[in-house]
Scaffold this motif. Structure first.
Motif, PDB file in Angstrom:
ATOM      1  N   GLN A   1      -0.376   6.126   6.233  1.00 32.63           N
ATOM      2  CA  GLN A   1      -0.888   5.963   4.871  1.00 32.63           C
ATOM      3  C   GLN A   1      -1.275   7.331   4.345  1.00 32.63           C
ATOM      4  OE1 GLN A   1      -0.861   3.003   3.445  1.00 32.63           O
ATOM      5  NE2 GLN A   1      -1.702   3.615   1.473  1.00 32.63           N
TER       6      GLN A   1
ATOM      7  N   TYR B   1      -2.652  -1.869   4.341  1.00 27.99           N
ATOM      8  CA  TYR B   1      -3.425  -0.629   4.348  1.00 27.99           C
ATOM      9  C   TYR B   1      -4.010  -0.370   5.731  1.00 27.99           C
ATOM     10  CZ  TYR B   1      -7.051   2.738   2.982  1.00 27.99           C
ATOM     11  OH  TYR B   1      -7.861   3.848   2.893  1.00 27.99           O
TER      12      TYR B   1
ATOM     13  N   PRO C   1       0.809  -1.227   0.000  1.00 32.03           N
ATOM     14  CA  PRO C   1       0.000   0.000   0.000  1.00 32.03           C
ATOM     15  C   PRO C   1       0.837   1.270   0.000  1.00 32.03           C
ATOM     16  CG  PRO C   1      -0.009  -0.995   2.170  1.00 32.03           C
ATOM     17  CD  PRO C   1       0.661  -1.980   1.261  1.00 32.03           C
TER      18      PRO C   1
END
Length: 353
Positions: A185, A176, A101
């Motif tokens: 993130q 994620y 991610p």
């Protein structure tokens, strides 16, 4: 339109039971609950999740994961490995996952961590997934930043836990979820990775991607609009997550479409230097003001003093003073523990005598 095979992974998790839906994050946390620095995993644990993840762990090599895949079981028995066991792996055998991610890694952050690892050693194991098609190699499931820092520190091995996850949607969703919990993130990571997912037909539409991520389609649309930006511009904004959230980045993206790279880089510098608001940048994009005018609004009070704050030699924010009675503290990149301790100390200082 039928959902893609990749997207179906969101709907049919192999670790879902009839009584309770469990995520990949639950499984990984359960494994972490069993890992200690000095002992192998024990059959005794207070974690209810761990009991569902492991069955008879530590009894023999025939111990079976409740939802263990055939490939992982074959690899585990061939390598005499117990789920949750921390082992040393050759760094050269570790490679990034195509479903990582994260896309952006700050050089300063990696360098700081490399210094820490060189002094204190690796304290937390990374999580890897065997590449069953290439014997002896592993994909990083969680810990890409540590792998990069260990390489920069000229280490040859890495402490790792080998987990049973398929490379694909489940491993992506795991990383994620972990990054969202850590606030690491970014919308820029999402922009690059989600654009690639669509280009490679892992999802058939923006709507399908949004549905399976559990997000509003507008959130996904904003992130995908940023994927058109050159990485040089995204890198500048990634370095200041406190200033460039999705809304600010969206306006910067619109400005780039109209003015190009050099003008956009100048705008980014002005946003940071003069602390422009999202509304001010929106006015610039709409042509209501130019960057110089927006940076010196008549009603905006300029700070009297500014002190840059560093943690381990890396800038993490600043402290500004205004007039005789106002200060403004902005910090980023703190651990949850440091943040909470700082809040407690400030609260204590402000208590009446």
């Amino acid at each position: 339109m039928k959902p893609s095979q990749f997207a179906k992974g969101f709907q049919a998790r192999p670790d879902t039971t009839s009584s309770e839906k469990r995520t990949a994050l639950d499984r990984l946390n359960a494994i972490d609950d069993l890992v200690t620095s000095d002992t192998q995993p024990s059959t005794k644990t207070s974690s209810a999740r761990a009991e569902t993840v492991l069955h008879a762990v530590g009894s023999s090599n025939e111990a079976t994961h409740v939802h263990e895949s055939a490939e992982y079981r074959q690899w585990r028995l061939a390598n005499s490995y117990q789920p949750g066991q921390v082992i040393d792996l050759d760094l050269k055998a570790i490679k990034p996952s195509p479903f990582n991610p994260r896309h952006f890694y700050l050089k300063a952050s990696i360098a700081e961590l490399a210094v820490n690892l060189a002094k204190q050693g690796q304290q937390q194991a990374i999580h890897v997934i065997p590449d069953y098609a290439n014997h002896g190699t592993y994909f990083v499931s969680d810990g890409g930043r540590r792998v990069r820092a260990l390489k920069e520190a000229n280490k040859e091995t890495v402490k790792a836990v080998v987990v049973d996850l398929p490379i694909g949607i489940e491993s992506y969703k795991l990383g994620y979820d972990l990054n969202v919990q850590r606030d690491s993130q970014t919308v820029f990571d999402n922009a690059v990775v989600w654009r690639r997912f669509l280009d490679e037909n892992h999802f058939q539409s923006q709507k399908e991607l949004a549905e399976h991520l559990g997000l509003d389609e507008s959130t996904v649309a904003v992130a995908l609009s940023l994927a058109k930006l050159p990485e040089s511009i995204m890198q500048e904004m990634v370095a200041r997550p406190d200033r460039f959230g999705s809304n600010m980045a969206y306006h910067v993206g619109r400005y780039h479409s109209a003015r190009g790279v050099e003008a956009t880089l100048r705008l980014i510098n002005r946003i940071v230097a003069d602390d422009l608001s999202t509304r001010q940048v929106a006015d610039i994009v709409k042509g209501r003001a130019n960057p110089q005018e927006a940076s010196r609004p008549a009603t905006r009070q300029r700070y009297a003093q500014r002190m840059e704050i560093k943690l381990g030699g890396v800038a993490v924010g600043d402290l500004k003073s205004y007039g005789d009675d106002r200060i403004e503290l902005r910090l980023r990149g703190l651990t949850r523990e440091k943040r909470d301790e700082l809040l407690r100390q400030i609260e204590k200082m402000l208590q009446p005598d």
